[in-house]
Write a protein that holds these residues in place. Structure first.
Motif, mmCIF file in Angstrom:
data_model
loop_
_atom_site.group_PDB
_atom_site.id
_atom_site.type_symbol
_atom_site.label_atom_id
_atom_site.label_comp_id
_atom_site.label_asym_id
_atom_site.label_seq_id
_atom_site.Cartn_x
_atom_site.Cartn_y
_atom_site.Cartn_z
ATOM 1 N N ARG A 144 5.577 -12.669 -2.635
ATOM 2 C CA ARG A 144 5.112 -11.740 -3.679
ATOM 3 C C ARG A 144 3.666 -12.026 -4.053
ATOM 4 O O ARG A 144 2.851 -11.102 -4.236
ATOM 5 N N GLN A 145 3.338 -13.294 -4.200
ATOM 6 C CA GLN A 145 1.962 -13.658 -4.550
ATOM 7 C C GLN A 145 0.978 -13.216 -3.470
ATOM 8 O O GLN A 145 -0.118 -12.741 -3.777
ATOM 9 N N GLN A 146 1.382 -13.348 -2.204
ATOM 10 C CA GLN A 146 0.522 -12.901 -1.120
ATOM 11 C C GLN A 146 0.357 -11.390 -1.149
ATOM 12 O O GLN A 146 -0.738 -10.860 -0.898
ATOM 13 N N GLU A 147 1.435 -10.674 -1.458
ATOM 14 C CA GLU A 147 1.356 -9.222 -1.564
ATOM 15 C C GLU A 147 0.430 -8.796 -2.697
ATOM 16 O O GLU A 147 -0.311 -7.815 -2.574
ATOM 17 N N VAL A 148 0.466 -9.512 -3.815
ATOM 18 C CA VAL A 148 -0.439 -9.213 -4.935
ATOM 19 C C VAL A 148 -1.886 -9.397 -4.493
ATOM 20 O O VAL A 148 -2.756 -8.568 -4.785
ATOM 21 N N GLN A 149 -2.162 -10.481 -3.772
ATOM 22 C CA GLN A 149 -3.524 -10.712 -3.292
ATOM 23 C C GLN A 149 -3.927 -9.659 -2.270
ATOM 24 O O GLN A 149 -5.069 -9.170 -2.280
ATOM 25 N N ASN A 150 -2.998 -9.287 -1.387
ATOM 26 C CA ASN A 150 -3.278 -8.214 -0.423
ATOM 27 C C ASN A 150 -3.620 -6.918 -1.145
ATOM 28 O O ASN A 150 -4.521 -6.174 -0.724
ATOM 29 N N LYS A 151 -2.897 -6.655 -2.221
ATOM 30 C CA LYS A 151 -3.131 -5.435 -2.998
ATOM 31 C C LYS A 151 -4.531 -5.425 -3.596
ATOM 32 O O LYS A 151 -5.242 -4.418 -3.543
ATOM 33 N N VAL A 152 -4.938 -6.553 -4.163
ATOM 34 C CA VAL A 152 -6.282 -6.669 -4.752
ATOM 35 C C VAL A 152 -7.351 -6.454 -3.684
ATOM 36 O O VAL A 152 -8.312 -5.701 -3.878
ATOM 37 N N ASN A 153 -7.175 -7.122 -2.543
ATOM 38 C CA ASN A 153 -8.157 -7.001 -1.458
ATOM 39 C C ASN A 153 -8.224 -5.582 -0.911
ATOM 40 O O ASN A 153 -9.317 -5.064 -0.633
ATOM 41 N N LEU A 154 -7.053 -4.953 -0.752
ATOM 42 C CA LEU A 154 -7.020 -3.597 -0.193
ATOM 43 C C LEU A 154 -7.669 -2.602 -1.144
ATOM 44 O O LEU A 154 -8.423 -1.724 -0.717
ATOM 45 N N LEU A 185 1.080 0.202 0.854
ATOM 46 C CA LEU A 185 1.199 -0.781 1.933
ATOM 47 C C LEU A 185 1.396 -2.187 1.394
ATOM 48 O O LEU A 185 1.767 -3.094 2.146
ATOM 49 N N THR A 186 1.119 -2.406 0.121
ATOM 50 C CA THR A 186 1.244 -3.741 -0.471
ATOM 51 C C THR A 186 2.061 -3.633 -1.747
ATOM 52 O O THR A 186 1.509 -3.503 -2.835
ATOM 53 N N LYS A 187 3.381 -3.734 -1.616
ATOM 54 C CA LYS A 187 4.253 -3.608 -2.779
ATOM 55 C C LYS A 187 5.066 -4.893 -2.945
ATOM 56 O O LYS A 187 6.004 -5.145 -2.190
ATOM 57 N N PRO A 188 4.720 -5.715 -3.945
ATOM 58 C CA PRO A 188 5.403 -6.993 -4.135
ATOM 59 C C PRO A 188 6.898 -6.879 -4.423
ATOM 60 O O PRO A 188 7.613 -7.872 -4.308
ATOM 61 N N ASP A 189 7.373 -5.682 -4.801
ATOM 62 C CA ASP A 189 8.798 -5.536 -5.107
ATOM 63 C C ASP A 189 9.636 -5.233 -3.859
ATOM 64 O O ASP A 189 10.863 -5.148 -3.946
ATOM 65 N N LYS A 190 9.010 -5.116 -2.700
ATOM 66 C CA LYS A 190 9.753 -4.789 -1.476
ATOM 67 C C LYS A 190 10.143 -6.061 -0.708
ATOM 68 O O LYS A 190 9.940 -6.177 0.487
#
Length: 304
Positions: free
Chosen positions: A105-115, A266-271
């Protein structure tokens, strides 16, 4: 390409679901026993020690190994006592599974910020961009033949085509992709976003179709795809004020925010249930293009 005799992805997905049900949900004992008897032998007979597995799958292996000992998988029958031991053993792995989920989840949050940073930079730089979304997967008739090795090979070839920016990828200014496993069909699939120069590309439905057909070619006709750009789908999104694909104009704030929202799918931490449960060493599951490139004109110099 070597084909699997079982549906590797669906089998591993079912094991992940079994472990999560036992660890996090009320237990229905007979159901657990029946699923163990259905899943244990085919998985243990096909396990590949060159691959990495999620903590749920590893926990399945550790918990069952501690019970069956030196028995061959084909000789194991999951009766009441063995099933109860399995349930008890899995309890020891709850914290490890939760830790892996939280890291993901933390990686997805960071991916979301970067994207989001990447997408907003692109939109600021171009007066209009054509956003194209395609889901790449495998046909129901072929999905049981596809291994994670096949999927990785197909994605590597696809990224090479994207990088070359020829044919259906000509005039491409940005891209992002995310690999997943699961969902309704439990299969391996890719969410793909392509961003074209809106001054040079206009027909988003046709481009999405071309990209989908390129995927079919890469996968030797075992691939399938979903094109979001048909008129009816776009009309429904537009009626709800959420259309974030097609032509996006920099000076239209609603279009811009819709496009960003669409990209961030493409970056959803809840998935958590759709994260990869098996992968190759060093295999990437998410990526996007680079905003600062030598070929992108008009960028200010990087401040020292």
């Amino acid at each position: 390409m070597t084909h699997s005799l079982i549906n590797q992805s669906q089998l591993i997905n079912n094991i992940d679901r079994l472990v999560r049900d036992v660890v996090f949900q009320p237990i229905y004992f007979n159901d657990v026993r029946n699923r163990l008897n259905a899943l244990y032998y085919p998985f243990m007979n096909s396990i590949n020690h060159d691959l990495y597995y999620s903590q749920t799958v590893d926990s399945f292996v550790y918990s069952t190994d501690a019970i069956v000992g030196d028995l061959y998988p084909c000789d194991v029958i999951w009766d009441h006592d063995k099933t109860q031991q399995f349930v008890n053993n899995l309890a020891y792995y709850r914290n490890i599974i939760e830790t892996e989920d939280n890291v993901w989840r933390q990686q997805e949050v960071q991916n979301k910020v970067n994207l989001e940073h990447y997408i907003r930079n692109l939109i600021k730089h171009y007066s209009r961009l054509l956003f194209v979304r395609v889901d790449l997967k495998y046909s129901q008739e072929s999905s049981h033949l596809i291994t994670i090795e096949d999927f990785n090979l197909h994605m590597t070839k696809l990224r090479e085509f994207i990088g070359n920016k020829k044919t259906c990828f000509a005039n491409l200014q940005g891209n992002a992709w995310a690999l997943e496993q699961g969902g309704i069909e439990g299969g391996l699939h890719c969410h793909l976003l392509l961003i074209y120069d809106g001054a040079k590309r206009q027909n988003d439905w046709y481009l999405a179709k071309e990209v989908g057909e390129k995927w079919r070619s890469i996968t030797e006709n075992m691939g399938a795809y979903y094109n979001y750009h048909d008129a009816e789908t776009k009309r429904r999104f537009e009626e709800n004020g959420k259309l974030g694909i097609g032509m996006i104009h920099r000076d239209n704030p609603q279009q811009v925010e819709n496009a960003v929202h669409t990209a961030l799918y493409l970056t959803k931490p809840d998935k958590v249930d759709q994260q990869l449960k098996v992968w190759l060493p060093s295999m990437r599951t998410f990526g996007h293009g680079i905003y600062r490139t030598a070929k992108r004109r008009g960028l200010p110099p990087i401040a020292n």
